[in-house]
Design a protein around this motif. Structure first.
Motif, short mmCIF file in Angstrom:
data_model
loop_
_atom_site.label_atom_id
_atom_site.label_comp_id
_atom_site.label_asym_id
_atom_site.label_seq_id
_atom_site.Cartn_x
_atom_site.Cartn_y
_atom_site.Cartn_z
N GLN A 133 42.06 62.40 23.45
CA GLN A 133 41.10 63.44 23.82
C GLN A 133 40.67 64.24 22.59
O GLN A 133 39.49 64.57 22.43
CB GLN A 133 41.70 64.38 24.88
CG GLN A 133 40.72 65.39 25.42
CD GLN A 133 39.53 64.72 26.10
OE1 GLN A 133 39.67 63.81 26.89
NE2 GLN A 133 38.33 65.19 25.76
N ARG A 134 41.62 64.55 21.70
CA ARG A 134 41.30 65.25 20.47
C ARG A 134 40.32 64.44 19.62
O ARG A 134 39.35 64.98 19.08
CB ARG A 134 42.58 65.53 19.68
CG ARG A 134 42.79 66.98 19.35
CD ARG A 134 44.01 67.29 18.49
NE ARG A 134 44.88 66.21 18.09
CZ ARG A 134 46.07 65.94 18.66
NH1 ARG A 134 46.50 66.65 19.66
NH2 ARG A 134 46.79 64.94 18.23
N LEU A 135 40.57 63.15 19.51
CA LEU A 135 39.68 62.28 18.74
C LEU A 135 38.28 62.25 19.35
O LEU A 135 37.28 62.33 18.63
CB LEU A 135 40.24 60.86 18.67
CG LEU A 135 41.40 60.63 17.71
CD1 LEU A 135 41.95 59.21 17.87
CD2 LEU A 135 40.96 60.87 16.28
N LEU A 136 38.24 62.13 20.68
CA LEU A 136 36.93 62.14 21.34
C LEU A 136 36.20 63.46 21.14
O LEU A 136 34.99 63.49 20.92
CB LEU A 136 37.09 61.84 22.84
CG LEU A 136 37.45 60.40 23.19
CD1 LEU A 136 37.74 60.28 24.68
CD2 LEU A 136 36.34 59.46 22.79
N ASP A 137 36.94 64.56 21.20
CA ASP A 137 36.34 65.87 20.98
C ASP A 137 35.79 65.98 19.56
O ASP A 137 34.68 66.47 19.35
CB ASP A 137 37.35 66.99 21.24
CG ASP A 137 37.69 67.14 22.71
OD1 ASP A 137 36.97 66.56 23.55
OD2 ASP A 137 38.69 67.82 23.01
N GLU A 138 36.57 65.50 18.58
CA GLU A 138 36.12 65.54 17.19
C GLU A 138 34.86 64.68 17.01
O GLU A 138 33.92 65.08 16.33
CB GLU A 138 37.23 65.06 16.26
CG GLU A 138 38.35 66.05 16.07
CD GLU A 138 39.46 65.48 15.20
OE1 GLU A 138 39.24 64.47 14.49
OE2 GLU A 138 40.57 66.05 15.23
#
Length: 149
Positions: A133-138
């Motif tokens: 999720q963090r990667l997708l947000d970034e």
């Protein structure tokens, strides 16, 4: 991290499951031994009852003193055998109770370890989901916006 903890526990779980299987096999064996001991006691008690019936039948027809002495000796031996078999049965029951406790402990340990691994795996999935999720947000923040600005 959590997945590696779960992986490191695999040999411990295998060992705990082996201990549990062995305890279950011993429990089964001892249950069989107890049934054999119960059967022997029943046979002895039935034989004694039949022997006493013979005494009643022969006693009504009259018996010699020697027959009476032999009867009493044999009946005493039968009573001794019945007593010994009862003690043997109690010994088998104690062994079975002990084996049952050992199996229950081994089963509980194996279940506890499996639950711990499940918890570690769930934690690893949660951490992986958060990371994704963090990667997708970034990635979504880096993409150019097409909202007109």
């Amino acid at each position: 991290m959590a997945a590696s903890r779960a992986a490191r526990l695999a040999p411990v779980i295998e060992m705990a499951e082996k201990v549990e299987r062995n305890a279950a096999q011993r429990l089964g064996h001892l249950q069989g031994q107890l049934q054999i001991a119960q059967g022997k006691l029943q046979e002895l008690e039935q034989f004694r009852a039949n022997y006493q019936e013979q005494w009643i039948k022969n006693g009504t027809q009259g018996v010699s003193g020697q027959w009476l002495l032999n009867y009493q000796r044999f009946l005493t031996q039968l009573e001794t055998a019945v007593g010994q078999q009862r003690r043997s049965l109690a010994w088998h029951e104690n062994n079975l109770d002990s084996a049952r406790k050992t199996w229950q402990d081994a089963y509980a340990r194996a279940c506890g370890l499996r639950k711990l691994v499940e918890r570690y795996m769930a934690e690893a999935r949660r951490l992986e989901d958060k990371r994704e999720q963090r990667l997708l947000d970034e990635l979504s923040q880096r993409l150019p916006r097409s909202d007109g600005y």
